[in-house]
Design a protein around this motif. Structure first.
Motif, PDB file in Angstrom:
ATOM      1  N   GLN A 144       2.402  10.559  12.369  1.00 49.67           N
ATOM      2  CA  GLN A 144       1.644  11.111  11.277  1.00 49.67           C
ATOM      3  C   GLN A 144       1.689  12.802  11.598  1.00 49.67           C
ATOM      4  N   ARG A 157       4.979  12.775   9.084  1.00 49.59           N
ATOM      5  CA  ARG A 157       4.331  13.054   7.699  1.00 49.59           C
ATOM      6  C   ARG A 157       4.158  14.462   7.820  1.00 49.59           C
ATOM      7  N   HIS A 185       0.629  -1.265  -0.067  1.00 51.05           N
ATOM      8  CA  HIS A 185       0.025  -0.067  -0.003  1.00 51.05           C
ATOM      9  C   HIS A 185       0.851   1.179  -0.003  1.00 51.05           C
ATOM     10  N   THR A 186       1.518   1.342  -1.122  1.00 52.18           N
ATOM     11  CA  THR A 186       2.695   2.467  -1.035  1.00 52.18           C
ATOM     12  C   THR A 186       1.855   3.832  -1.645  1.00 52.18           C
ATOM     13  N   GLY A 187       0.870   3.758  -1.986  1.00 50.12           N
ATOM     14  CA  GLY A 187      -0.216   4.819  -2.306  1.00 50.12           C
ATOM     15  C   GLY A 187      -1.023   5.367  -1.315  1.00 50.12           C
ATOM     16  N   LEU A 188      -1.065   4.571   0.107  1.00 51.34           N
ATOM     17  CA  LEU A 188      -2.017   5.175   1.033  1.00 51.34           C
ATOM     18  C   LEU A 188      -1.726   6.754   1.399  1.00 51.34           C
ATOM     19  N   ASP A 189      -2.773   7.440   1.026  1.00 52.42           N
ATOM     20  CA  ASP A 189      -2.441   8.970   1.405  1.00 52.42           C
ATOM     21  C   ASP A 189      -2.355   9.259   2.965  1.00 52.42           C
ATOM     22  N   ALA A 190      -1.612  10.295   3.297  1.00 55.05           N
ATOM     23  CA  ALA A 190      -1.213  10.601   4.630  1.00 55.05           C
ATOM     24  C   ALA A 190      -2.550  10.880   5.503  1.00 55.05           C
ATOM     25  N   ASP A 191      -3.462  11.664   4.816  1.00 52.96           N
ATOM     26  CA  ASP A 191      -4.781  11.809   5.740  1.00 52.96           C
ATOM     27  C   ASP A 191      -5.447  10.576   5.859  1.00 52.96           C
ATOM     28  N   ALA A 192      -5.537   9.861   4.851  1.00 47.96           N
ATOM     29  CA  ALA A 192      -6.334   8.564   4.978  1.00 47.96           C
ATOM     30  C   ALA A 192      -5.844   7.733   6.097  1.00 47.96           C
ATOM     31  N   GLU A 193      -4.455   7.635   6.074  1.00 45.01           N
ATOM     32  CA  GLU A 193      -3.472   6.755   7.010  1.00 45.01           C
ATOM     33  C   GLU A 193      -3.864   7.239   8.416  1.00 45.01           C
ATOM     34  N   LEU A 212       1.756  16.277   9.279  1.00 47.00           N
ATOM     35  CA  LEU A 212       0.223  16.697   9.619  1.00 47.00           C
ATOM     36  C   LEU A 212       0.189  17.435  10.794  1.00 47.00           C
TER      37      LEU A 212
END
Ligand code: TMP
Length: 219
Positions: free
Chosen positions: A102, A106, A55-63, A108
């Protein structure tokens, strides 16, 4: 009492938490060991999504939202009921991990993460947090050794595959949180040998619980 264990990859917190739990139980106190992500049946499915290396494309906000969903389910169905029954709850990672990974990792918004936590689970905070701190190269080295040995854990390496720079930010984030929460977060040098760390963990936990302080030389 609610006690959490935190640290970067390969800090050895999972081993230490199990040993601390055994020590507490031996002193006659009921204790629950749990973790995030994955402390509930639903949380285990969320964990799979979060840690799958594909899941390399998992968005940071979704994470972030997935970690929060895991935590809400966990706090409401496991942590609070156990605390209500006067059990000691030892939890492998909690909100500080979200702030470190996060937030600092990341990038956030930290105040938004705290607000989400307040709104969803009333801002529940651990009474004590043990931060197992060690240099990133050392921690990641240990984590990769473990992943290579355990065939079935091979898929759970999305965070280990992040850059050293990411993990440096996470470590610095944890240390900043410790500086801002001196009363709650106790930093332990996790580059030391396992027995020394265990003794330190038991001393801190025993002092917090007021339980018997005798530390076994070997477990
Ligand atoms: P674990 O390896 O300690 O079980 O943790 C799983 C991974 O999830 C670890 O790389 C840290 C990461 N994590 C976050 O990024 N945010 C969080 O809120 C939590 C609880 C864990």
């Amino acid at each position: 009492m609610f006690i959490t264990f935190e640290g970067i990859e390969g800090s050895g917190k999972t081993t230490q938490i199990e040993r601390a739990a055994a020590h507490i139980r031996a002193s006659g106190r009921p204790c629950v060991v749990t973790r995030e992500p994955g402390g509930t049946e639903i949380g285990l499915k969320i964990r799979e999504i979060l840690l799958d290396r594909k899941h390399t494309g998992l968005d940071a906000d979704a994470e972030l939202m997935l970690y929060m969903a895991d935590r809400i389910q966990h706090v409401k169905t496991v942590i609070l009921p156990a605390l209500d029954r006067k059990k000691i709850v030892l939890c492998d990672r909690f909100l500080d991990a979200t702030l470190a990974y996060q937030g600092y990792g990341r990038g956030l918004d930290i105040s938004f993460i705290r607000k989400l936590h307040r709104t969803t689970v009333g801002g529940i905070e651990p009474d004590l947090t043990l931060l197992l701190d060690l240099p990133v190269e050392k921690g990641l080295g240990r984590a990769w050794e473990r992943i290579k040995k355990a065939e079935n854990a091979g898929g759970e390496s999305r965070f280990e595959e992040e850059s050293l720079v990411f993990h440096e930010r996470v470590r610095k984030g944890y240390l900043a949180l410790a500086r801002a929460n001196v009363g709650r977060i106790r930093v332990i040098d996790a580059a030391k040998d396992m027995e020394t760390i265990h003794r330190e963990v038991i001393q801190i936990v025993s002092a917090a619980l007021g339980v018997e302080k005798k530390v076994p030389a070997r477990f």
